[in-house]
Motif scaffolding. Structure first.
Motif, mmCIF file in Angstrom:
data_model
loop_
_atom_site.group_PDB
_atom_site.id
_atom_site.type_symbol
_atom_site.label_atom_id
_atom_site.label_comp_id
_atom_site.label_asym_id
_atom_site.label_seq_id
_atom_site.Cartn_x
_atom_site.Cartn_y
_atom_site.Cartn_z
ATOM 1 N N SER A 26 -75.590 19.136 34.274
ATOM 2 C CA SER A 26 -76.104 18.528 35.494
ATOM 3 C C SER A 26 -75.125 18.764 36.644
ATOM 4 N N PRO A 27 -75.632 18.979 37.879
ATOM 5 C CA PRO A 27 -74.711 19.183 39.003
ATOM 6 C C PRO A 27 -73.952 17.918 39.379
ATOM 7 N N THR A 28 -74.428 16.737 38.924
ATOM 8 C CA THR A 28 -73.761 15.473 39.220
ATOM 9 C C THR A 28 -73.096 14.942 37.963
ATOM 10 N N GLN A 29 -71.822 14.597 38.075
ATOM 11 C CA GLN A 29 -71.085 14.055 36.943
ATOM 12 C C GLN A 29 -70.269 12.852 37.396
ATOM 13 N N THR A 30 -70.046 11.934 36.459
ATOM 14 C CA THR A 30 -69.243 10.742 36.723
ATOM 15 C C THR A 30 -67.981 10.802 35.876
ATOM 16 N N LEU A 31 -66.842 10.699 36.531
ATOM 17 C CA LEU A 31 -65.548 10.690 35.862
ATOM 18 C C LEU A 31 -64.953 9.293 36.016
ATOM 19 N N VAL A 32 -64.329 8.795 34.971
ATOM 20 C CA VAL A 32 -63.761 7.446 34.991
ATOM 21 C C VAL A 32 -62.273 7.524 34.690
ATOM 22 N N VAL A 33 -61.477 6.884 35.529
ATOM 23 C CA VAL A 33 -60.027 6.817 35.352
ATOM 24 C C VAL A 33 -59.655 5.347 35.198
ATOM 25 N N GLN A 34 -59.003 5.005 34.112
ATOM 26 C CA GLN A 34 -58.614 3.622 33.844
ATOM 27 C C GLN A 34 -57.223 3.347 34.413
ATOM 28 N N GLY A 35 -57.121 2.345 35.283
ATOM 29 C CA GLY A 35 -55.833 1.952 35.809
ATOM 30 C C GLY A 35 -55.232 0.820 34.982
#
Length: 365
Positions: free
Chosen positions: A204-213
């Motif tokens: 998919s051209p849209t992706q969600t990335l998650v960074v945990q602080g």
């Protein structure tokens, strides 16, 4: 004197008797009670808080509790409960059967500030008489301060990915993650025909990335190491504190950052080739070269350079050998010493530095 019945009347009496035998001529059954026309309760209510608003979504039913189709708009009542308190009505409106229901609850000032508290939402559907079959499933959100919007977002292309940086804002007492929405703006190359119906679909051209602080800490940066070179991406970042309220995990989304666009032009050369070896083949009148394979994923070719040790000219490129890691140089003269070096070239045309030179002399057989 008795009167005889007409001949034609006898069949009619017989037919009537048979009819009672077949369909029954007993007392009529009790009438079915009328339908209450109660809409079936909503089962998929969801709640998402963004900034100081909670966005509710659900699907309206299409049938009553008696399994009859709903034919008219249905009244929906929204209520909100704080902590373990009662659910207080916040909105009422009508929706068509089967419609997508949405409602935005703008939190009052006392709920958009600390302390953090659990919010419970329910939807109750009513018939024309104001009767309901019961509330929907509960959906949960949180009261309290909304996380600050991400500001100062920038993107820098590096060899290991795109470095996203922003102004850090600590939020003590909360565990924060950062949600990065990435949209690929570059038009994908035409896909080749699939050889199998089980072949994977294009990403998919849209992706969600998650960074945990860490708890309460804001690193102020993240690396998107899944970005590809020579593409154009659009990035948006938002803070999302993760709360545990009354044993329920709840997320609160901050307002999204301003979008930035990053073009990942590949200007990074591959690694310098290592392990170059030169061996003279006097009988064959050639010098054979070999080296260790380069591990770069976008490697396109190697270039071989040669310099006459006795001459004054600089090294010249004598061959481009694709991804092979060997070369046989037959354009050499006996009793001449030659210095060789090799460079690597990637698919974007970036060339590495040359390897350390090695010397070899072709002797006469």
């Amino acid at each position: 004197m008795h009167r005889k019945l007409p001949v034609f009347a006898l069949p009619l009496i017989v037919v009537g008797t048979l009819a009672c035998t077949i369909v029954g001529c007993g007392a009529p059954a009790a009438p079915a009670p009328p339908s209450l026309n109660l809409p079936t309760p909503v089962e998929n209510l969801s709640a998402v808080r963004i900034g100081d608003s909670v966005h509710l979504a659900w699907t309206m039913p299409t049938r009553t509790t008696d399994h009859l189709p709903l034919r008219h708009p249905v009244t929906a009542q929204i209520c909100r409960g704080v902590g373990g308190g009662p659910c207080t009505r916040t909105g009422t409106f009508s929706l068509a059967p089967g419609a997508a229901g949405t409602y935005t609850d703008v939190l009052p000032s006392d709920l958009s500030q600390k302390p953090d508290r659990l919010l419970r939402y329910e939807v109750a559907l009513q018939n024309h008489a104001g009767k309901s079959a019961g509330p929907s499933n509960p959906a949960y959100s949180a009261a309290g301060n909304s996380p600050a919007a991400v500001t100062g977002l920038t993107g820098q292309v590096r060899q290991d990915g795109v470095l996203l940086s922003w102004k850090p804002v600590p939020d003590p007492g909360r565990s924060i993650l950062f949600r990065i929405e990435r949209l690929q703006l570059t038009v994908p190359a035409p896909q080749e025909a699939r050889s199998s119906p089980l072949a994977p679909s294009p990403p998919s051209p849209t992706q969600t990335l998650v960074v945990q602080g860490r708890d309460g800490e804001d690193p102020g940066h993240a690396i998107d190491n899944s970005a590809l070179f020579n593409q154009r991406y659009r990035y948006v970042v938002e803070r999302v504190p993760s709360l545990d309220l009354s044993g329920r995990p709840v997320n609160v989304q901050g307002l999204p950052s301003e979008a930035i666009e990053v073009t990942t032009t590949d200007v990074f050369p591959p690694a310098v080739p290592q392990g170059l070896v030169a061996v003279a083949d006097s009988a064959g009148g050639a010098i054979d070269l070999s080296w260790t394979p380069d591990s770069d994923s976008d490697l396109a070719a190697y270039r071989v350079y040669r310099r006459d040790v006795q001459g004054t000219l600089p090294a010249q490129s004598v061959a481009t050998v694709g991804v092979e890691t060997s070369f046989r140089d037959t354009a050499v003269q006996p009793e001449h010493a030659y210095a060789y070096s090799v460079s690597a070239v990637d698919q974007s045309g970036n060339e590495s530095k040359r390897s350390t030179e090695v010397e070899e002399t072709l002797r006469r057989p």
